[in-house]
Structure formats: C-alpha cells, structure tokens
Design a protein around this motif. Structure first.
Motif, PDB file in Angstrom:
ATOM      1  N   TYR A   1       0.815  -1.212   0.000  1.00 26.44           N
ATOM      2  CA  TYR A   1       0.000   0.000   0.000  1.00 26.44           C
ATOM      3  C   TYR A   1       0.849   1.262   0.000  1.00 26.44           C
ATOM      4  N   LEU A   2       1.924   1.283   0.799  1.00 27.02           N
ATOM      5  CA  LEU A   2       2.622   2.537   1.070  1.00 27.02           C
ATOM      6  C   LEU A   2       4.054   2.261   1.501  1.00 27.02           C
ATOM      7  N   VAL A   3       4.972   3.142   1.104  1.00 21.86           N
ATOM      8  CA  VAL A   3       6.366   3.070   1.544  1.00 21.86           C
ATOM      9  C   VAL A   3       6.730   4.388   2.208  1.00 21.86           C
ATOM     10  N   LEU A   4       7.224   4.301   3.450  1.00 23.51           N
ATOM     11  CA  LEU A   4       7.706   5.454   4.203  1.00 23.51           C
ATOM     12  C   LEU A   4       9.179   5.225   4.496  1.00 23.51           C
ATOM     13  N   ASN A   5      10.038   6.018   3.897  1.00 29.29           N
ATOM     14  CA  ASN A   5      11.480   5.842   4.016  1.00 29.29           C
ATOM     15  C   ASN A   5      12.082   7.044   4.753  1.00 29.29           C
ATOM     16  N   TYR A   6      13.147   6.801   5.522  1.00 30.15           N
ATOM     17  CA  TYR A   6      13.767   7.866   6.322  1.00 30.15           C
ATOM     18  C   TYR A   6      15.237   7.998   5.944  1.00 30.15           C
TER      19      TYR A   6
ATOM     20  N   SER B   1       1.636  13.013  -4.198  1.00 32.44           N
ATOM     21  CA  SER B   1       0.534  12.420  -3.442  1.00 32.44           C
ATOM     22  C   SER B   1       0.069  13.372  -2.348  1.00 32.44           C
ATOM     23  N   ASN B   2      -0.925  12.933  -1.605  1.00 29.03           N
ATOM     24  CA  ASN B   2      -1.443  13.713  -0.477  1.00 29.03           C
ATOM     25  C   ASN B   2      -0.812  13.294   0.842  1.00 29.03           C
TER      26      ASN B   2
ATOM     27  N   GLU C   1       0.470   4.952  12.825  1.00 29.87           N
ATOM     28  CA  GLU C   1      -0.688   4.295  13.424  1.00 29.87           C
ATOM     29  C   GLU C   1      -1.972   4.691  12.701  1.00 29.87           C
ATOM     30  N   GLY C   2      -2.063   5.974  12.345  1.00 28.25           N
ATOM     31  CA  GLY C   2      -3.261   6.450  11.665  1.00 28.25           C
ATOM     32  C   GLY C   2      -3.455   5.824  10.298  1.00 28.25           C
TER      33      GLY C   2
ATOM     34  N   GLN D   1     -10.089   3.001   5.086  1.00 30.97           N
ATOM     35  CA  GLN D   1      -9.773   3.036   3.662  1.00 30.97           C
ATOM     36  C   GLN D   1      -8.355   3.562   3.466  1.00 30.97           C
ATOM     37  N   LYS D   2      -7.775   3.280   2.326  1.00 35.36           N
ATOM     38  CA  LYS D   2      -6.459   3.802   1.994  1.00 35.36           C
ATOM     39  C   LYS D   2      -6.544   5.306   1.813  1.00 35.36           C
ATOM     40  N   GLU D   3      -5.860   6.039   2.687  1.00 39.80           N
ATOM     41  CA  GLU D   3      -5.936   7.500   2.656  1.00 39.80           C
ATOM     42  C   GLU D   3      -4.909   8.129   1.717  1.00 39.80           C
TER      43      GLU D   3
END
Length: 352
Positions: free
Chosen positions: A228-233, A255-256, A339-340, A346-348
């Motif tokens: 669904y999503l990738v969050l990279n640091y 994206s949003n 967490e949110g 739904q996929k935000e």
C-alpha cells in the motif's frame, strides 16, 4: 566475546518499551555507544493502552512521549562508532550493525519476514543483507495490506583520510534514519496496534546505487505483495532551519501524503522543499524502486536541505553533530502518523 556482550546489552536496552519504570545500569556499556552514564528511565506509561486511545483519533492533540534522546543516542552512537568502520556493504563493520539490528528486532517481537531477518542481495557482492522484520496486522481483512517502513543502514566505509581519520561514520547518513526506523519498530512491536501489516526494512547497498531496495522491490513484486505505502527515512539527524515544517517529503507533489501526515501529527510535520524537487531526490533514495515496481505512494522523509549539514560523505559525519532531542521528537510525531494510516478503514494516501 566483549563485542557480543555489548550487542546483547544494547539490544536489551533498546528493547524495553512497555515495562514499568525501572532503572537500568548502563555503566557497563562501552564508550563506543556513548550512552549517558546515568541510569536510563523506561517510560512509566502503558504504551499499548496509550496507543489504543489514540488509534481512533483523526488528529493528534498531544505528542506521545515514547522515544527520548538517551535511547536515540544509544542506538546512533553505536551504529556510527569507529568500531563499525563506516558500515560499507559486505564489510565486517556492517555485519556488526546487522547483528545489532537482529537483536532489536528480536527483543521487540518482530518476526523475520523471510526465513530469517536477513535478505541476501542477488545483485551485489560481497554478500550483503537487507534486514527485514514484520508485524502482522490485527485486522482480519486489513492485515493483507502492507506498509513498508525503511531506511538504509549502509554507508561508504573508509575514504581518503582527513586529519588522520579515514572512517566515514555516516551518523546523519544514515544511522539517523536507521535509528528512526528501529524506534518505530520498537513501538509497534510492543503495542501491536496496527491493523495493516508493517514491514520494517534496513536496506544495504544504497550507497552502491539503491541496490538493496532494488533487490527487495523486485523480490516482493514477484511474490505479489499487496503493498500500500512506503515510508522511508533518510538523513534526519539535524533539524531544518527557518522552516515552518519539521521535515520534508521527496516527491511531495506526487501524493497527499504530507497533508495526511500533518493531520495525524496535529502540526506541520511534513512540508515541501523546492530544492528536493530541483535535485530529483525522489529518484535518489530507497523509496524509488518500490514506486517503480508497485506504482504505489512511496516517499522519503528528510531534514537535510543542503544548507544545514556540511559533512555529507565526509569523515566528519560523526554522532556528536546529531541533535538527539530533535530525532526523538520526530519519532514521537511519526508514531500517530504510522498508526493512523495503518488503521484507517480506507487507503488515505493516494497519488495525485
């Protein structure tokens, strides 16, 4: 033996996230970790119950106090110590980092995503590993959707000496991002509040051309992962200067993500940095191979803006230049964000 004892002590120290207040004697931790010689206080609050109270809240009204500068310092100072010799991919130094990451994953109840935490690269030699753990979601339907949270833990090893020092310790690049991911893994490993499944990845061979993330993106795509999503640091060790936001997202305009992050954080956590667009940073970090393979929202969070840190790929990228309070603050703000988005019905996050 002394080294493995150090790994054990540090792993245990970083693993105690939900216990009641206790004092841990850190006098025995060697100076390479540079953890404060005062006892470390583990948070008194019941982290899981606090997280559960926040799960259904669309906007965070106060910052959760989970990570702190002492804990962040302990992780980063070890990863950026001379003992690890700059964590070059395939080196003895990065092997020590891999063992340390394994210890933290184990202590905090992450399961290996594959047969072990080690994902051996097929596109690079000598033998190198991504470190991959995961936490299954607790919702029978949403757990089949995956969020990947990552950072690269490799750096460039030894380089041309400056002032007798040849070790590029890579504190900001990217022990800082690695520390952030390990702290998020500690939180969710101990709370298990995520409805969607979370994969935590520390990539190797990023400095060789994103080879670790390219390998893993291809592998997971072949396995038909429902990503669904990738969050990279990346490089989050020093704060931005004179900005109204605390971090920026590469590919901000795609994206949003920033808007959703700011809603859950309850403040301007993520903003737009024109320089990031100018230099094409979206394509230059480990988010990009997943964007290419899966065509899903995949972004990198960063606080390096080309003006606030002048030790990039130099021997001066040392731990004592990092702002540990800033780093802990970011971890605490990103907890309700992750967490949110993990728990929303739904996929935000959607591409524009």
């Amino acid at each position: 033996m002394k080294y493995f004892f150090r790994i054990l002590v540090l792993s245990i120290l970083m693993g105690c996230g939900t216990t009641k207040l206790q004092q841990i004697d850190v006098d025995s931790i060697p100076k390479t970790s540079e953890v404060s010689q005062e006892s470390v206080a583990v948070p008194t609050e019941d982290t899981k119950s606090t997280a559960l109270k926040r799960t259904n809240s669309k906007t965070a009204t106060s910052e959760i106090l989970f990570s702190d500068d002492t804990r962040v310092r302990g992780i980063l100072n070890f990863l950026a110590s001379d003992e690890l010799e700059g964590r070059d991919s395939g080196s003895e130094g990065i092997e020590k980092a891999a063992q340390f990451i394994e210890g933290i994953f184990t202590q905090n109840k992450l399961a290996p995503y594959f047969d072990s935490y080690r994902d051996t690269l097929t596109n690079f030699t000598p033998t190198s590993y991504n470190m991959v753990g995961w936490i299954e979601g607790n919702d029978p339907v949403l757990k089949n959707e995956f969020i990947l949270i990552g950072a690269h833990y490799d750096h460039i090893g030894r380089i041309e000496p400056e002032g007798g020092d040849s070790i590029a310790n890579g504190a900001n690049d990217n022990a800082s991002g690695t520390t952030t991911v390990l702290e998020l893994a500690r939180y969710f490993g101990n709370t298990q509040t995520n409805k969607r499944s979370l994969i935590f990845v520390l990539f190797t061979a990023e400095e060789k051309g994103l080879l670790g993330s390219k390998h893993l993106a291809k592998k997971l795509k072949e396995q038909n992962l429902n990503l669904y999503l990738v969050l990279n640091y990346e490089m989050v060790g020093v704060p931005l200067v004179d900005k109204e936001y605390l971090t920026y997202a590469s590919g901000y305009e795609k994206s949003n993500l920033a808007q959703v992050c700011n809603t859950y954080a309850g403040k301007e956590l993520v903003g737009f940095l024109p320089t990031a667009q100018k230099f094409g940073l979206f394509q230059r970090s480990d988010n990009y191979p997943f964007y290419e393979a899966f065509n899903v929202p995949a972004h990198t969070f960063c606080t390096f803006d080309f003006t606030n840190f002048d030790q990039y790929h130099k021997v001066g990228d040392e731990a004592d230049l990092m702002d540990f309070q800033h780093m802990a603050h970011l971890v605490n703000l990103f907890i309700p964000v992750v967490e949110g988005v993990a728990n929303a019905p739904q996929k935000e996050i959607q591409y524009n």
